[in-house]
Design a protein around this motif. Structure first.
Motif, PDB file in Angstrom:
ATOM      1  N   THR A  75      -1.381   2.645  -4.545  1.00  0.00           N
ATOM      2  CA  THR A  75      -2.256   1.523  -4.199  1.00  0.00           C
ATOM      3  C   THR A  75      -3.605   1.740  -4.878  1.00  0.00           C
ATOM      4  O   THR A  75      -3.836   2.775  -5.500  1.00  0.00           O
ATOM      5  N   ASN A 101       0.930  -3.105  -5.125  1.00  0.00           N
ATOM      6  CA  ASN A 101       1.341  -2.545  -3.836  1.00  0.00           C
ATOM      7  C   ASN A 101       0.377  -2.913  -2.721  1.00  0.00           C
ATOM      8  O   ASN A 101       0.777  -3.010  -1.556  1.00  0.00           O
ATOM      9  N   ASP A 102      -0.882  -3.138  -3.067  1.00  0.00           N
ATOM     10  CA  ASP A 102      -1.829  -3.632  -2.066  1.00  0.00           C
ATOM     11  C   ASP A 102      -1.360  -4.985  -1.531  1.00  0.00           C
ATOM     12  O   ASP A 102      -1.337  -5.223  -0.315  1.00  0.00           O
ATOM     13  N   ARG A 105       1.702  -4.880   0.671  1.00  0.00           N
ATOM     14  CA  ARG A 105       1.417  -4.329   2.002  1.00  0.00           C
ATOM     15  C   ARG A 105       0.425  -5.172   2.795  1.00  0.00           C
ATOM     16  O   ARG A 105       0.085  -4.837   3.923  1.00  0.00           O
TER      17      ARG A 105
END
Length: 213
Positions: A75, A101-102, A105
């Motif tokens: 991230t 990926n931030d 999520r």
């Protein structure tokens, strides 16, 4: 001027020319810093984006090395934690690719922006130029999240005067045949498409580095 007085001048001039030529002979040193998209998730090392991009640039006569500093699952907070030691001294420029990926999520875009900006600032303080590779939020995160997240990259590129590539997965994200079975990561053919589309921006980036020498 007597010959004995001229010789030191001639020697100094010769050394200056030799050292300048040696400096120009050094390849441009880049680091591809990112997540699994940079690392080459489930691909052989020779198919990872940095390796394929380096090969494509060399094919155009550009002397360059691109180290792969991609970490799967990373991230922006993880990138910020390792940016100092993952990018060695002597690096000319970094291709900064983080944030996917931030978004997956649901990390607040404000945090993602803060982390990316901190990385850009740290690199520039070290005299290392940045090519910022943009990312887009997946549609399932909703329009509000998408609007806030997608604005991060062009705004940071403008504010910090970095070379900017709008969307790292351009040409691949909607093409199932260019992705692995997980439907998220590019396969070897997908990497080839990404490199082909990214190449002009990489050339511009390297040209700015060379002009700044």
């Amino acid at each position: 001027m007597a010959l004995k007085d001229f010789l030191p001048f001639l020697f100094g001039l010769t050394m200056t020319i030799v050292l300048s030529a040696a400096a120009r002979a050094e390849p441009v040193s880049l680091v591809g810093f990112g997540d699994s998209l940079m690392a080459g998730y489930q691909l052989p090392p020779e198919d990872a984006f940095p390796t394929r991009l380096e090969k494509a640039l060399k094919g155009k006569g550009i002397d360059v090395t691109i180290a792969n500093a991609g970490v799967s699952g990373d991230t922006t907070s993880g990138g910020l934690a390792r940016i100092d030691w993952s990018v060695p001294e002597g690096t000319d420029g970094v291709i900064l690719e983080l944030g996917a990926n931030d978004a997956l999520r649901g990390i607040p875009p404000e945090e993602t922006r803060k982390n990316l900006e901190a990385m850009i600032v740290r690199l520039k303080k070290r005299g290392i130029a940045v090519l910022l590779a943009g990312m887009m939020a997946p549609p399932n995160m909703g329009p509000d999240y998408g609007e806030r997240f997608n604005a991060i990259y062009p705004e940071l590129a403008k504010e910090h005067d970095t070379v900017f590539y709008p969307f790292f997965l351009d040409g691949v994200v909607t093409e199932a045949g260019l992705k692995l079975e997980d439907g998220m990561h590019p396969n070897g053919e997908g990497i080839a498409v990404m490199v082909d589309r990214f190449l002009p921006t990489a050339e511009t980036f390297i040209r700015t580095l060379q002009e700044g020498e």
